[in-house]
Structure formats: C-alpha cells, structure tokens
Scaffold this active site. Sequence first.
Site, PDB file in Angstrom:
ATOM      1  CB  SER A 124      33.697  -6.896  46.283  1.00  0.00           C
ATOM      2  OG  SER A 124      33.606  -5.925  47.298  1.00  0.00           O
ATOM      3  CD  GLU A 221      36.524 -11.454  49.504  1.00  0.00           C
ATOM      4  OE1 GLU A 221      37.343 -10.596  49.904  1.00  0.00           O
ATOM      5  OE2 GLU A 221      35.496 -11.133  48.871  1.00  0.00           O
ATOM      6  CG  HIS A 286      38.333  -7.167  48.655  1.00  0.00           C
ATOM      7  ND1 HIS A 286      37.390  -8.104  49.031  1.00  0.00           N
ATOM      8  CD2 HIS A 286      37.629  -6.109  48.169  1.00  0.00           C
ATOM      9  CE1 HIS A 286      36.181  -7.633  48.787  1.00  0.00           C
ATOM     10  NE2 HIS A 286      36.300  -6.426  48.266  1.00  0.00           N
TER      11      HIS A 286
END
Length: 320
Positions: A124, A221, A286
Amino acid sequence: MTRQAPGPITPLARPARLRPGSRVAVVAPSGPVPADRLEEGLAVLRDWGLEPVVGPHVRSAHPELDYLAGTDADRAADLRAAWCDPSVEAVLCARGGFGAHRMVDLVDWAAVRAAGPKAFVGYSDITVLHEAFALRAGFATLHGPMVATETFLKDAPTREHLRATLFEPETVRTLGLASAGALVPGRAGGVLYGGCVSQLAADTGTPGGRSHAGGGLLVIEDTGEEPYRLDGILTRLLRSGALAGVAGVACGSWQECGPYDKIRAVLADRLGPLGIPVVEELGFGHGATALTIPLGLPAVLDAPADGGRCTLTVEVPALL
C-alpha cells in the site's frame, strides 16, 4: 537527489533469510497503528520464533494530523534506527495508510545503504519505500502483508505465505492463485518492481523517482480507486514515460475499486496496447489471501493463451 540513469532495471541485492530467534523491528512509516492489532500481530511473530522489537514511535500519533503515526522526522528516524541496528535482521511495517511520501526524503539513505540489505515487508503506502530501497539503496524488498493489518491477522494463507518467504523462500518461488488469468497472453522475463499503482504514479517525477521501466516486470494493485481514477493513474504513468520498456504486468486485487468488469476494461484499454503479457487477479494486494511478492529480483511472467495456469516465477529465492 540524482535521477535514475537510463538503462535496464537490474536485479538488486538480496537479504538473508530469517531463522528462529531472529530479531525483527516493527515500524510505522505511515498511519497510526491500532494498539490491539499491533499486539495481536506481535504475538504471531513470536509464535514464528521471532523476537519482535517495536520502534520508539510506532505507538505515537502526530500532534495535529491524526492520519500520521507521529511526525515525519520521528517516523524516518525509526526506520533508519531499525535498519542500522546490527542486531535487527528484518524490518516489518505495522500498516500503511498515508505518510510514507512525507518522510521518505528524510531517511538517511547513505546510512541505510552502508548497513546492507535486510528483509523489508509492506505494501500500500509503503510502495514509495520499496521504490526508495530499490533506487537509493539497491536492495530487494518484499511486497507483503503488514503486522497490524486485518489480512495478516485473519487470513491464514496470507500469513503462511509470508512466513515461508521469510524462512523457506525456495518453497514459494512460483506465485499465482487459481483466480489468475491472462488479460493479454504471452510470456516475459524481467526484474520485478511496483506495488500500489496510485503510489507509483504519485512518485513519478519526484527526486529519486523511477524514470523508466526498461527490463522490468511491473506488479500493480490498489484499493478505493474508482475506474475513472485508475484510468487517470495509468494514463499518468504512460504519459510520463515511467512505463517505457516494461516487459509485462501482473495485476493483483482492486479492493473497493468498483465492479471488476469496469476495472478490467480500464486495464485492457490502458495496458493492452503495450503489446506485452498482462496477468489479472494474480493474488496480492489489499484483497483477501495476499501473496508475498519479491521486488527487485528476476522473474518470468507466464500468461498462456490456451487458458492454462498463469504464474509468476521468481528465478531465485527471495532471501539468501
């Protein structure tokens, strides 16, 4: 900071694998860490036979900006101190959130580089640090689950894949869940890099940021980015030249990004014209059951046209 010189992406220095009794540091480069989740995550590490130590400011909060785990200087100091402590064999992030971009230029990267490679794990917002370790220190890292996050705490396959990567990396060289499919068929080799795609786009054009992707296999992602925003993110990367020379793309999860058919249409529209293999839903990010992806190492992306299993195979174990 000197920008990355043109040339192909090359493999990076690998850290040593962990063993029972290894001392590992937990840091919070971005958002504040829920105390109960932190304690639960530390217990998992102890169950693995590790000795976790918590950075001085992991339990801190910024005095005014409650989305940050302490001040930028404090978060940067924790990362440097953990990396430069010779008794620490790995540095694990507690969570992502927001804040890594604010502190990355405050880290003493010369000291980090001099201390040598160690296992570094996060995803992230931590993507900016993966890029910094690659471009400023020359170290391979691990895009993987973080100690105080729900996926790490609640999903056993996610935890086990990270544990195997840290302790027995030769057993997890071939990656890809059953969900993986060929968005664009083909086969390509290159050096793995990437992470959260919005963070990669935000890093473009910054001091020390990546200027091209020659010889790279990109893994991407994200979470919470609607299709039109994902379109803009990919368009920025394309227009900036940051994807120039990319050999292939492996896509992970797109949690809370809207209906997947719309996300898929954006990926096909933006990445398809590159004429390179693109694998979708490989199984990282995630979403639930997130595989640990080594960054900075040579790998082969295989997306068979006949509907066969799509895989990402790392050519060497992630850790020595």
